[in-house]
Write a protein that holds these residues in place. Structure first.
Motif, PDB file in Angstrom:
ATOM      1  N   ALA A 126      -4.527  -3.070   4.973  1.00  0.00           N
ATOM      2  CA  ALA A 126      -3.874  -4.399   4.377  1.00  0.00           C
ATOM      3  C   ALA A 126      -4.626  -5.766   4.727  1.00  0.00           C
ATOM      4  N   PRO A 127      -5.054  -6.014   6.107  1.00  0.00           N
ATOM      5  CA  PRO A 127      -5.682  -7.280   6.228  1.00  0.00           C
ATOM      6  C   PRO A 127      -7.089  -7.321   5.603  1.00  0.00           C
ATOM      7  N   ILE A 128      -7.581  -6.170   5.566  1.00  0.00           N
ATOM      8  CA  ILE A 128      -9.056  -6.252   4.852  1.00  0.00           C
ATOM      9  C   ILE A 128      -9.017  -6.209   3.453  1.00  0.00           C
ATOM     10  N   LEU A 129      -7.989  -5.591   3.141  1.00  0.00           N
ATOM     11  CA  LEU A 129      -7.879  -5.809   1.419  1.00  0.00           C
ATOM     12  C   LEU A 129      -7.526  -7.364   1.138  1.00  0.00           C
ATOM     13  N   ARG A 130      -6.648  -7.875   2.051  1.00  0.00           N
ATOM     14  CA  ARG A 130      -6.226  -9.261   1.815  1.00  0.00           C
ATOM     15  C   ARG A 130      -7.579 -10.235   1.627  1.00  0.00           C
ATOM     16  N   ARG A 131      -8.468 -10.037   2.568  1.00  0.00           N
ATOM     17  CA  ARG A 131      -9.450 -10.776   2.276  1.00  0.00           C
ATOM     18  C   ARG A 131     -10.477 -10.232   1.350  1.00  0.00           C
ATOM     19  N   LEU A 132     -10.463  -9.126   1.008  1.00  0.00           N
ATOM     20  CA  LEU A 132     -11.472  -8.582  -0.123  1.00  0.00           C
ATOM     21  C   LEU A 132     -11.022  -9.309  -1.539  1.00  0.00           C
ATOM     22  N   LEU A 133      -9.606  -9.174  -1.612  1.00  0.00           N
ATOM     23  CA  LEU A 133      -9.039  -9.619  -2.997  1.00  0.00           C
ATOM     24  C   LEU A 133      -8.343 -11.076  -2.921  1.00  0.00           C
ATOM     25  N   ALA A 134      -9.242 -11.966  -2.120  1.00  0.00           N
ATOM     26  CA  ALA A 134      -8.571 -13.422  -2.241  1.00  0.00           C
ATOM     27  C   ALA A 134      -9.118 -13.833  -3.425  1.00  0.00           C
TER      28      ALA A 134
ATOM     29  N   LEU B 278       0.805  -1.119   0.010  1.00  0.00           N
ATOM     30  CA  LEU B 278      -0.092   0.022  -0.125  1.00  0.00           C
ATOM     31  C   LEU B 278       0.851   1.161  -0.019  1.00  0.00           C
ATOM     32  N   GLY B 279       2.065   1.068   0.893  1.00  0.00           N
ATOM     33  CA  GLY B 279       2.704   2.594   0.872  1.00  0.00           C
ATOM     34  C   GLY B 279       2.153   3.314   1.839  1.00  0.00           C
ATOM     35  N   GLY B 280       2.490   4.532   1.925  1.00  0.00           N
ATOM     36  CA  GLY B 280       1.747   5.653   2.778  1.00  0.00           C
ATOM     37  C   GLY B 280       2.302   5.292   4.434  1.00  0.00           C
ATOM     38  N   THR B 281       1.516   5.514   5.369  1.00  0.00           N
ATOM     39  CA  THR B 281       1.753   5.311   6.675  1.00  0.00           C
ATOM     40  C   THR B 281       1.662   4.094   7.026  1.00  0.00           C
TER      41      THR B 281
ATOM     42  N   ALA C  13      -1.141 -13.894   9.450  1.00  0.00           N
ATOM     43  CA  ALA C  13      -0.897 -13.821   7.951  1.00  0.00           C
ATOM     44  C   ALA C  13       0.052 -12.785   7.485  1.00  0.00           C
ATOM     45  N   VAL C  14       0.644 -13.094   6.397  1.00  0.00           N
ATOM     46  CA  VAL C  14       1.513 -12.367   5.619  1.00  0.00           C
ATOM     47  C   VAL C  14       0.631 -11.195   4.825  1.00  0.00           C
ATOM     48  N   THR C  15       0.938  -9.878   5.363  1.00  0.00           N
ATOM     49  CA  THR C  15      -0.130  -8.799   4.611  1.00  0.00           C
ATOM     50  C   THR C  15       0.478  -8.398   3.445  1.00  0.00           C
ATOM     51  N   LEU C  16      -0.193  -7.628   2.563  1.00  0.00           N
ATOM     52  CA  LEU C  16       0.174  -7.046   1.432  1.00  0.00           C
ATOM     53  C   LEU C  16       1.593  -6.506   1.367  1.00  0.00           C
ATOM     54  N   ASP C  17       1.752  -5.844   2.469  1.00  0.00           N
ATOM     55  CA  ASP C  17       3.114  -5.059   2.702  1.00  0.00           C
ATOM     56  C   ASP C  17       4.339  -5.870   2.787  1.00  0.00           C
TER      57      ASP C  17
END
Length: 695
Positions: A238-246, A227-230, A279-283
């Motif tokens: 990141a955890p929310i996106l990981r489940r949305l984009l499974a 994601l970048g940013g803060t 879980a390993v996150t998007l970052d």
């Protein structure tokens, strides 16, 4: 159309056009209000059945009454025209907003919640939008979000009408199952919502690509960039996106209500309860690259090289099932076989973050395998272990090693667990398995005698176990390579390769190698590129780390169609997975050559030859490139070198004869033509080679 009155709506202005129809601003002359009217496109694609379903489903969507959904006022027909009358939503599309400015965190969260609540309301009534994207979301002047185009949605049990005229932008929001043309439900909206959320957070798409097919490949196989940013933003989203984009719809959120719950937790700054924190996150997922080095043979007789190589390849295959990381291809790791190389150099050349290495000792029916996992950046040994067991336990030992690597690198899967079995096993017959490992050992040498020997071992393995899928795939691979090298007649090798690939898939549909071989035959021999492309897509979906699938898809499907940029993209993906492959590096030069980017081709090939001066293919391609650049003398020098290095292989000879003819060296060309004609009398020489020498 402007100025026309339809029913009691006077068309005032044209607002835009989408895949299903054209939208106009109109005046409701009865109620004195402005509305939006969308006219369904006409034409042979719009059948009476589709029109009827369109009206039925739009009526159902008209029942939605929610502040974050644009209201449908009515549906009508005027002659051959079918139209929907909708609330006119004034404001700016979310797409336009994201493209022109960075949204602040509070604005992102507010919009995310409002869009989620609108979708939840629709899903509760059994209505799936199917085309959620930032261009279909309007942000009102007061900052509220409204979802448009629910009139083109699909009720459960209805018929899809929204895929016609799909734009590139729409493809970028498709779920994997929707992109494959499979049945979809509300979870396809959940995926698309995840794409929109990522877009709001980063200002870019999670699955980018210059072409529709490259976007679809990314959707099937790749993970979004960090994601970048803060750090706070990454921790919350990141955890929310990981489940949305499974990738698997079963691994996504069960409903938008669950999404809303996690977003509200994020709003409070709370720990996200419904996401596995381990879980390993998007970052961090994209940071892990595993290189499995060839295992050493520690047996007393030193006769287990084939078995050591086979175990190494099986572990590469097993670890490749983890889509959170990249696994370096066998070709690249085996380039260091038997060499004493510093860890830092290994990491640099293989672009690896971790190295798994080991040794094998076999005595009678027992094996001992010693393994260790090391981090490249600090040189620290993360784990080491010894495994003792019977030969019949080899699959279990492979699984134990793979699971230990997962544990040490703290990787978990979307469902919170790890697959019970990681090592591919399509036989319980250990004799058949060892025969297959010997076949692979010879196959990887790529010489004609070794490829023929590999076929023999595969045939013996099949004789031991007729349901063993991998030897069938091995035969298909070997036959394709023999045909490509000109060692076998394509009209004999390719049909048999196709039969063997289909036999492998009948036994085990999940073999990426078999799909790749089938795709190569379909593309290069049957000239059936649409089906070939689907075979390659399936291979890359099953094993995104299989470099050969990317390589052969680029060369056999994309390149012949002049899709040069896409071919280069595929070869670059393959090169990332297999950074030491000379064939891939030469392949990039070949694509540039055919695209007539001769300067790029020359630069790539000279860089390669500076490091690997004896690679025949590079000399062949460089010679052809220089000829097109008008530098005939240099071209001839390259082909003369290629002919020497390759022990006068037919392709190098025919290219050299062609260049002699152009350079008015008729005597030299005549001698080479006689040589090739003599070879043709004794065995197979390709018609392409013979055509070149007639020039």
């Amino acid at each position: 159309m402007l100025g026309r009155t339809v029913s009691h709506y006077r068309i005032v202005d044209r607002l835009g056009e989408g895949g299903m129809g054209v939208v106009y601003r109109a005046e409701d002359t009865k109620l004195g209000r402005e509305v939006a009217i969308k006219f369904l496109h006409s034409g042979p694609m719009i059948t009476d059945e589709i029109r009827e379903r369109f009206v039925t489903e739009a009526r159902a969507a008209a029942a939605l009454n929610h502040p974050n959904i644009a209201t449908i006022h009515g549906i009508g027909e005027d002659g051959d025209d079918t139209f929907i009358v909708m609330e006119l939503v004034e404001g700016e599309s979310l797409k336009s907003l994201v493209d022109t400015e960075a949204l602040d965190p509070d604005q992102i969260l507010d919009l995310a919640l409002e869009i989620a609540e609108g979708l939840a309301a629709a899903h509760d009534k059994g209505i799936v939008h199917r085309d959620i994207k930032s261009a279909n979301i309007m942000v009102l002047p007061d900052g509220r979000a409204k979802i448009l185009d629910f009139g083109l949605a699909k009720m459960e049990g209805g018929t899809m009408v929204t895929t016609m005229g799909m734009s590139m932008g729409t493809v970028a929001y498709m779920s994997p199952e929707q992109a494959r043309g499979e049945h979809v439900d509300h979870r396809t909206d959940i995926w698309a919502y995840g794409v929109v959320l990522y877009e709001m957070l980063t200002g870019r798409m999670p699955f980018p690509g210059a072409y529709e097919q490259s976007v679809m490949y990314a959707i099937f196989n790749e993970e979004p960039k960090p994601l970048g940013g803060t750090a706070e933003t990454a921790a919350l989203y990141a955890p929310i996106l990981r489940r949305l984009l499974a990738k698997d719809s079963e691994d996504r959120y069960a409903s938008m209500h669950d999404v809303i719950a996690d977003l509200k937790s994020a709003q409070r700054g709370a720990v996200i309860s419904s996401t596995d924190a381990a879980a390993v996150t998007l970052d961090s997922a994209s940071e892990t690259t595993i290189a499995v080095l060839p295992f050493s043979d520690m047996s007393r007789e030193k006769d287990q090289e084939y078995f050591c190589d086979g175990i190494t390849e099986e572990l590469i295959d097993a670890l490749s099932q983890v889509d959170q990381w990249r696994v370096v291809s066998r070709t690249s790791t085996f380039a260091f076989k038997g060499k004493d190389v510093e860890l830092a150099e290994l990491g640099s050349k293989l672009k690896a973050s971790h190295v798994l290495e080991g040794s094998l000792r076999k005595a009678a029916s027992r094996v001992r395998i010693t393994t260790r996992l090391t981090g490249v950046s600090d040189g620290l040994q993360l784990w080491s272990e010894k495994y003792d067991g019977e030969l019949d336990d080899i699959f279990e030992i492979q699984d134990e090693i793979a699971h230990a690597v997962l544990e040490k690198l703290k990787v978990s899967f979307a469902d919170g667990g790890v697959p019970e079995k990681l090592a591919k096993r399509t036989t319980e017959n250990m004799e058949a398995y060892q025969l297959y490992l010997q076949a692979r050992f010879h196959m990887n040498k790529r010489t004609v005698p070794d490829l023929l020997k590999a076929i023999e071992f595969c045939e013996e393995a099949i004789a031991q176990d007729g349901t063993f899928a991998q030897p069938h795939a091995g035969i298909a691979d070997a036959l394709v390579l023999l045909a490509v090298q000109g060692a076998e007649m394509p009209k004999e090798a390719m049909p048999r390769a196709k039969t063997e690939a289909k036999a492998a898939l009948a036994a085990d549909e999940s073999l990426a190698e078999a799909h790749t071989s089938l795709g190569t035959v379909l593309a290069s021999y049957d000239w059936n590129r649409p089906d070939a492309e689907q075979a390659f897509f399936r291979a890359m979906e099953l094993n995104p780390n299989y470099a050969t699938a990317h390589h052969w898809y680029g060369l056999w499907c994309l390149l012949p169609e002049g899709r040069f940029d896409e071919a280069i993209d595929q070869l670059r993906v393959a090169s990332e997975l297999d950074p030491m492959s000379l064939a891939l590096k030469a392949g990039l030069g070949w694509v540039h050559y055919l695209a007539r980017s001769y300067d790029k081709a020359e630069a790539d090939l000279r860089d390669m030859l500076a490091e690997h001066p004896d690679f025949v293919m590079a000399h062949d391609i460089l010679g052809q490139t220089l000829l097109q650049m008008g530098r005939t003398d240099e071209a001839i020098e390259e082909l003369e070198r290629s002919t020497q290095l390759s022990d006068r292989r037919t392709l190098s000879l025919s290219l050299l004869a062609y260049m002699y003819s152009i350079d008015q060296q008729g005597g030299q060309a005549f001698m080479l033509r006689n040589e090739l004609e003599g070879r043709q009398a004794m065995g197979y020489v390709s018609t392409y080679d013979m055509a070149l020498v007639q020039c």
